[in-house]
Design an enzyme around this catalytic site. Structure first.
Site, short mmCIF file in Angstrom:
data_model
loop_
_atom_site.label_atom_id
_atom_site.label_comp_id
_atom_site.label_asym_id
_atom_site.label_seq_id
_atom_site.Cartn_x
_atom_site.Cartn_y
_atom_site.Cartn_z
N CYS A 76 13.97 13.88 7.05
CA CYS A 76 14.22 12.64 7.79
C CYS A 76 13.01 11.73 7.67
O CYS A 76 11.86 12.18 7.69
CB CYS A 76 14.57 12.92 9.24
SG CYS A 76 13.19 13.14 10.35
N GLU A 77 13.30 10.46 7.53
CA GLU A 77 12.20 9.51 7.32
C GLU A 77 11.46 9.18 8.61
O GLU A 77 10.41 8.57 8.58
CB GLU A 77 12.71 8.23 6.65
CG GLU A 77 13.63 7.39 7.50
CD GLU A 77 14.16 6.19 6.72
OE1 GLU A 77 14.17 6.24 5.49
OE2 GLU A 77 14.56 5.21 7.37
N HIS A 78 12.01 9.58 9.75
CA HIS A 78 11.35 9.28 11.01
C HIS A 78 10.27 10.29 11.37
O HIS A 78 9.27 9.94 11.99
CB HIS A 78 12.39 9.21 12.14
CG HIS A 78 13.45 8.19 11.88
ND1 HIS A 78 14.79 8.45 12.02
CD2 HIS A 78 13.36 6.91 11.46
CE1 HIS A 78 15.48 7.37 11.71
NE2 HIS A 78 14.64 6.42 11.35
N HIS A 79 10.49 11.55 11.00
CA HIS A 79 9.53 12.60 11.36
C HIS A 79 9.02 13.38 10.16
O HIS A 79 8.17 14.24 10.31
CB HIS A 79 10.19 13.58 12.35
CG HIS A 79 10.76 12.93 13.57
ND1 HIS A 79 12.07 12.53 13.66
CD2 HIS A 79 10.17 12.57 14.73
CE1 HIS A 79 12.29 11.96 14.84
NE2 HIS A 79 11.14 11.97 15.51
N GLN A 117 20.48 10.45 7.46
CA GLN A 117 21.74 11.05 7.02
C GLN A 117 22.80 10.00 6.73
O GLN A 117 23.57 10.12 5.77
CB GLN A 117 22.21 12.02 8.12
CG GLN A 117 23.48 12.78 7.74
CD GLN A 117 23.93 13.70 8.87
OE1 GLN A 117 23.12 14.16 9.66
NE2 GLN A 117 25.22 13.96 8.93
N HIS A 145 19.28 18.88 12.09
CA HIS A 145 18.02 18.14 11.97
C HIS A 145 16.91 18.89 12.69
O HIS A 145 16.97 19.10 13.90
CB HIS A 145 18.17 16.74 12.58
CG HIS A 145 19.06 15.85 11.77
ND1 HIS A 145 18.57 14.78 11.05
CD2 HIS A 145 20.39 15.88 11.56
CE1 HIS A 145 19.58 14.18 10.43
NE2 HIS A 145 20.70 14.82 10.72
N CYS A 147 14.09 17.85 13.42
CA CYS A 147 13.42 17.01 14.43
C CYS A 147 14.15 17.06 15.76
O CYS A 147 13.56 16.80 16.81
CB CYS A 147 13.24 15.57 13.93
SG CYS A 147 14.78 14.71 13.57
ZN LIG Z 1 13.86 12.93 12.53
#
Ligand SMILES: [Zn+2]
Length: 188
Positions: A76-79, A117, A145, A147
């Protein structure tokens, strides 16, 4: 990737989290992390034209083509934590088909990079739309996920489902339901 630079960044991460990058178990960690990231983000270097090279054929078949349970691993690009699961891909040809083994390869191109996703699901559908101009294309992704599971809400068993429907899968409930039944998804 500049491996030397990447390794020194990893060494700094180790220091910042309170580790000693010089202890035995961590000495080669920056090198291993660099190699892992190179592999896990290899999708950035891949070209769809090359992946599909010579594998699009003219064919009269006009029923649904379904490849289900394609395993994927992404981040995931956020975490920058992994998310992983299964992708189900279907299309109804309009004179052109793609070699079946190419469908998991398309999934890999988009999975092996930083992602959300939702976008990954759309990119897979858009690629088939662009190269085959099919009567319809449907992609459903079911994923866990890290995260969500390891941090934050810590919901161990909740998965996320995303879908992208084009053409007849979007417009015709019967075709969409046939796909959903074949894949065996309940909550869509
Ligand atoms: Zn994430």
């Amino acid at each position: 990737m500049n491996k030397e630079k990447f390794e020194s960044l990893v060494r700094n991460i180790l220091i910042e989290i309170g580790e000693d990058p010089n202890r035995e178990g961590l000495l080669s960690t920056p090198k291993r992390v660099a190699e892992a990231y190179e592999f896990l983000t290899a999708g950035y270097q891949k070209d769809i034209d090359e992946v599909l090279n010579n594998a699009i054929f003219t064919e009269k078949y006009d029923e649904m083509v379904l490849v289900k349970n394609i395993d994927f691993y992404s981040m995931c690009e956020h975490h920058m934590l992994p998310f992983y699961g299964k992708v189900h891909v279907a299309y109804i040809p309009n004179g052109k088909i793609v070699g079946l083994s190419k469908i998991p390869r398309i999934v890999e191109v988009f999975a092996r990079r930083l992602q959300v996703q939702e976008r990954m699901t759309q990119q897979i559908a858009d690629t088939l739309e662009k190269y085959l101009q099919p009567v319809g294309v449907a992609v459903v992704t079911e994923a866990f996920h890290m995260c969500m599971m390891m941090r934050g809400v810590e919901k161990q068993n909740s998965s996320a489902t995303t879908s992208a429907m084009h053409g007849v899968f979007k417009d015709d409930a019967k075709t969409r339901n046939e796909f959903i039944n074949l894949v065996g998804i309940r909550n869509l």
